[in-house]
Design a protein around this motif. Structure first.
Motif, mmCIF file in Angstrom:
data_model
loop_
_atom_site.group_PDB
_atom_site.id
_atom_site.type_symbol
_atom_site.label_atom_id
_atom_site.label_comp_id
_atom_site.label_asym_id
_atom_site.label_seq_id
_atom_site.Cartn_x
_atom_site.Cartn_y
_atom_site.Cartn_z
ATOM 1 N N MET A 1 -7.798 3.068 29.082
ATOM 2 C CA MET A 1 -6.695 3.977 28.742
ATOM 3 C C MET A 1 -6.333 4.814 29.969
ATOM 4 O O MET A 1 -7.208 5.382 30.616
ATOM 5 N N LEU A 2 -5.079 4.877 30.262
ATOM 6 C CA LEU A 2 -4.610 5.654 31.404
ATOM 7 C C LEU A 2 -4.336 7.087 30.963
ATOM 8 O O LEU A 2 -3.578 7.327 30.025
ATOM 9 N N THR A 3 -4.969 8.036 31.634
ATOM 10 C CA THR A 3 -4.835 9.457 31.302
ATOM 11 C C THR A 3 -4.363 10.227 32.511
ATOM 12 O O THR A 3 -4.820 9.996 33.628
ATOM 13 N N ARG A 4 -3.452 11.155 32.296
ATOM 14 C CA ARG A 4 -2.960 12.020 33.364
ATOM 15 C C ARG A 4 -3.103 13.474 32.926
ATOM 16 O O ARG A 4 -2.681 13.834 31.832
ATOM 17 N N ILE A 5 -3.699 14.284 33.777
ATOM 18 C CA ILE A 5 -3.804 15.721 33.509
ATOM 19 C C ILE A 5 -2.510 16.345 34.012
ATOM 20 O O ILE A 5 -2.351 16.604 35.196
ATOM 21 N N GLN A 6 -1.566 16.565 33.116
ATOM 22 C CA GLN A 6 -0.212 16.888 33.550
ATOM 23 C C GLN A 6 0.335 18.206 33.007
ATOM 24 O O GLN A 6 1.537 18.465 33.099
ATOM 25 N N HIS A 7 -0.535 19.061 32.516
ATOM 26 C CA HIS A 7 -0.012 20.285 31.903
ATOM 27 C C HIS A 7 -1.097 21.347 31.848
ATOM 28 O O HIS A 7 -2.276 21.050 31.660
ATOM 29 N N PHE A 8 -0.720 22.591 32.057
ATOM 30 C CA PHE A 8 -1.543 23.710 31.634
ATOM 31 C C PHE A 8 -0.633 24.867 31.268
ATOM 32 O O PHE A 8 0.557 24.878 31.605
ATOM 33 N N ALA A 9 -1.183 25.819 30.537
ATOM 34 C CA ALA A 9 -0.382 26.927 30.037
ATOM 35 C C ALA A 9 -1.043 28.248 30.387
ATOM 36 O O ALA A 9 -2.268 28.363 30.424
ATOM 37 N N ILE A 10 -0.198 29.240 30.639
ATOM 38 C CA ILE A 10 -0.633 30.601 30.929
ATOM 39 C C ILE A 10 0.021 31.534 29.922
ATOM 40 O O ILE A 10 1.242 31.481 29.726
ATOM 41 N N PHE B 1 -5.081 23.385 28.753
ATOM 42 C CA PHE B 1 -4.484 22.343 29.588
ATOM 43 C C PHE B 1 -4.059 21.184 28.684
ATOM 44 O O PHE B 1 -4.351 21.176 27.485
ATOM 45 N N GLY B 2 -3.350 20.221 29.258
ATOM 46 C CA GLY B 2 -2.867 19.108 28.462
ATOM 47 C C GLY B 2 -2.947 17.795 29.199
ATOM 48 O O GLY B 2 -2.816 17.747 30.426
ATOM 49 N N VAL B 3 -3.182 16.728 28.441
ATOM 50 C CA VAL B 3 -3.263 15.396 29.037
ATOM 51 C C VAL B 3 -2.243 14.470 28.381
ATOM 52 O O VAL B 3 -1.935 14.586 27.199
ATOM 53 N N ASP B 4 -1.753 13.563 29.204
ATOM 54 C CA ASP B 4 -0.819 12.524 28.784
ATOM 55 C C ASP B 4 -1.574 11.212 28.821
ATOM 56 O O ASP B 4 -2.139 10.845 29.862
ATOM 57 N N VAL B 5 -1.644 10.502 27.709
ATOM 58 C CA VAL B 5 -2.331 9.211 27.659
ATOM 59 C C VAL B 5 -1.320 8.110 27.353
ATOM 60 O O VAL B 5 -0.236 8.380 26.830
ATOM 61 N N ASP B 6 -1.687 6.885 27.680
ATOM 62 C CA ASP B 6 -0.762 5.790 27.393
ATOM 63 C C ASP B 6 -0.941 5.230 25.983
ATOM 64 O O ASP B 6 -0.170 4.369 25.551
ATOM 65 N N ASP B 7 -1.937 5.727 25.250
ATOM 66 C CA ASP B 7 -2.142 5.309 23.864
ATOM 67 C C ASP B 7 -2.772 6.467 23.099
ATOM 68 O O ASP B 7 -4.000 6.592 23.012
ATOM 69 N N VAL B 8 -1.936 7.336 22.554
ATOM 70 C CA VAL B 8 -2.446 8.527 21.889
ATOM 71 C C VAL B 8 -3.225 8.174 20.627
ATOM 72 O O VAL B 8 -4.200 8.855 20.268
ATOM 73 N N ASP B 9 -2.844 7.099 19.947
ATOM 74 C CA ASP B 9 -3.578 6.691 18.743
ATOM 75 C C ASP B 9 -5.004 6.271 19.099
ATOM 76 O O ASP B 9 -5.946 6.580 18.365
ATOM 77 N N GLU B 10 -5.165 5.567 20.216
ATOM 78 C CA GLU B 10 -6.488 5.167 20.673
ATOM 79 C C GLU B 10 -7.328 6.388 21.025
ATOM 80 O O GLU B 10 -8.514 6.465 20.679
#
Length: 286
Positions: A1-10, A73-82
């Protein structure tokens, strides 16, 4: 599964000012600055999002009950169901919730076994908008890492590594931290010990600081000085007791990726280091 750490919030007492700081110092950009669409989004959601071309940051106006500072923080995955299926199978005590549709990045919310909250989403989902749907770009100053302090670092590192397929980077044997990377961004998992705060105010486990890579640390320091002289609202928070301030900065400075430490107007610690030859990590993965 491809994961990208692409978000955080303040969470911020003055979210527009906080966004301006990162825009001015690190060149981060809004999607449609000054537009009627952006102004409506700010009024409606009490938040603003900016990006370095890969990582998006959402500044959230502080509401009752929220603690200001780095929030999640937030991650973007290529298969969120997985991803959700893995978490539910291996960590049944971990909850995954559908998030309200007005969040520009988050589709689902989840947490690790210690309760640290993170967003989970997939490209193409209907709620995604703003900087989170723009074409990726390169810029000379970019977000490089987030540091998360936890009680059980090996266990929490295993959770993020195995559930999200983040790669574990090499480290020295004596280094107690874990470095999980998507090939561009790094999530540092570090042990939290109360003894680390001896002689200073104590913060509990959670996100500690954000790290940036820049083309010149000296240039950033000079620009920071000019910005803060010109606009007093951009000045960093100062800890009244010098010895306590030195202790807190020393904690941030212990990060192997940092060279210079400062704070945002809201008091978020920022670690800055020069861009190094990172081989394949210097290119976008999409």
């Amino acid at each position: 599964m491809l994961t990208r750490i692409q978000h955080f919030a303040i969470v911020s007492e003055n979210f527009v000012r906080e966004a301006k700081f990162y825009e001015s110092v690190f060149g981060m950009k809004r999607s449609k600055p000054g537009s009627a669409e952006e102004e409506k989004a700010i009024r409606t959601n009490y938040a603003v999002s900016i990006s370095d071309g890969y990582v998006g940051v959402t500044m959230i106006g502080r509401k009752p009950g929220y603690v200001p500072g780095l929030h999640h923080f937030g991650v973007d995955v290529d298969d969120v169901d997985e991803a959700i299926a893995r978490i539910k199978k291996n960590y049944p005590e971990v909850a995954v919730l559908k998030r309200p549709s007005n969040r520009p990045f988050a589709t689902f919310g989840a947490h690790d076994p210690e309760g640290n909250y993170f967003d989970l989403t997939q490209e193409g989902m209907s709620n995604r908008r703003d900087v989170y749907v723009e074409r990726q770009r390169e810029q000379p100053r970019r977000v490089h890492h987030l540091k998360l302090r936890v009680m059980n670092a090996p266990a929490i590192a295993a959770f993020y590594r195995d559930m999200l397929d983040l790669a574990e980077a090499d480290k020295a044997l004596e280094d107690p931290n874990f470095y999980l990377t998507d090939g561009r961004m790094t999530l540092i998992i570090s042990p939290w010990k109360m003894s680390d705060f001896e002689g200073a105010g104590i913060d509990g486990p959670g996100l500690e600081h954000v790290g940036f890579k820049v083309e010149s640390v000296e240039a950033v320091k000079q620009e920071l000085a000019i910005l803060r002289d010109a606009d007093p609202e951009m000045r960093e928070r100062v800890i009244a007791e010098p010895s306590e301030g030195s202790r807190r900065v020393a904690l941030i400075a212990s990060c192997r990726h940092g060279e210079y430490q400062c704070s945002s107007p809201d008091g978020v610690f920022v670690d800055i280091a020069p861009i190094e030859d990172e081989g394949p990590y210097r290119s976008l993965r999409r």
